[in-house]
Design an enzyme around this catalytic site. Sequence first.
Site, mmCIF file in Angstrom:
data_model
loop_
_atom_site.group_PDB
_atom_site.id
_atom_site.type_symbol
_atom_site.label_atom_id
_atom_site.label_comp_id
_atom_site.label_asym_id
_atom_site.label_seq_id
_atom_site.Cartn_x
_atom_site.Cartn_y
_atom_site.Cartn_z
ATOM 1 N N LYS A 36 0.778 -1.275 -0.142
ATOM 2 C CA LYS A 36 -0.045 0.226 0.148
ATOM 3 C C LYS A 36 0.689 1.298 -0.103
ATOM 4 C CE LYS A 36 -2.398 -1.188 3.664
ATOM 5 N NZ LYS A 36 -1.558 -2.328 4.254
ATOM 6 N N ARG A 111 -9.299 0.573 8.880
ATOM 7 C CA ARG A 111 -8.980 -0.783 9.465
ATOM 8 C C ARG A 111 -10.026 -1.435 10.208
ATOM 9 N NH1 ARG A 111 -2.841 0.418 8.928
ATOM 10 N NH2 ARG A 111 -1.808 -1.642 9.751
ATOM 11 N N ARG A 149 12.016 -6.161 5.206
ATOM 12 C CA ARG A 149 11.980 -4.808 5.130
ATOM 13 C C ARG A 149 13.053 -4.140 5.953
ATOM 14 N NH1 ARG A 149 5.977 -2.301 4.951
ATOM 15 N NH2 ARG A 149 5.827 -2.830 6.992
ATOM 16 N N ARG A 182 11.806 -2.078 11.543
ATOM 17 C CA ARG A 182 10.719 -1.178 12.417
ATOM 18 C C ARG A 182 10.758 -2.270 13.275
ATOM 19 N NH1 ARG A 182 6.209 0.760 8.220
ATOM 20 N NH2 ARG A 182 5.150 -0.644 9.706
ATOM 21 N N ARG A 193 0.084 -8.536 13.644
ATOM 22 C CA ARG A 193 -0.329 -7.495 12.572
ATOM 23 C C ARG A 193 -1.290 -8.187 11.578
ATOM 24 N NH1 ARG A 193 4.693 -4.952 10.214
ATOM 25 N NH2 ARG A 193 3.097 -3.741 9.103
#
Length: 242
Positions: A36, A111, A149, A182, A193
């Site tokens: 996204k 969400r 990531r 992160r 998540r």
Amino acid sequence: MNPEAEQARSSQDLVEDRRSQTSLALILFGPPGSGKGTQAKLLVKTLAIPQISTGDMLREHVRTGNAVGTKVEAKMKAGILVKDEVVNRLVDERLAQPDAARGFILDGYPRTRAQAETLCDLLSGRGADAVVVHLVVDYNVIIARLTGRRQCPVCGTLYNVVSKPPRVAGVCDLDGAALIVRDDDREEVIRERLAAYEKQTRPLIDFFRENGKRLYDVDASHETPEAVSRKILVLIRSHDHS
Ligand code: AMP
């Protein structure tokens, strides 16, 4: 006309069209790791409307250590959703800024059902034209993306050790800062998540349909981000002319 020139022309047409129409509310929808944020950044350039990422806004509050940041930090670290009233207020305030008047790209919002209901109210008050793009990605691809990531703590640029490595391992191409993982990209948090997505967010697909929002599935597992972005632009365009 070659495909790139055609693409450039249709992107320009799209920007021109947008100038004369109701504002576009592009909702990028999908699980964590579906791309996204990457798509939002590509589309900002083409559509000339801002990206509104609740995750980025919340991280900025955490970074500055203000009251909102203190309230949400633990939840974000644990990979669970922060309270609806907090994000709804952030989005409401952000949409009131002048750069969002001609449209915006929502990334990571709504969400939950309560957020989706708030958004519907905000959109109907503005006469904005909503298009939901659901980025569909294989579970294994998501895991590979999220665990690989890396992010620049200074400018926010995202890398991936496999699919988009920096020129020098561990270092941001743009400002030379040491890249970080992160907190919420650690494996146990990724599981949380994804669970939050399945339980609270995925059901919004039915909500969007029931509320007459246009929803398009776009396969975002295998193609390049640029190819996915082109598909999204074609869909927005078909939406404009339907
Ligand atoms: P993201 O960068 O969009 O994956 O968001 C990172 C984290 O910020 C999430 O795991 C949540 O803790 C929080 N967050 C971001 N957007 C929302 C939202 N719309 N509702 C609730 N929590 C959110």
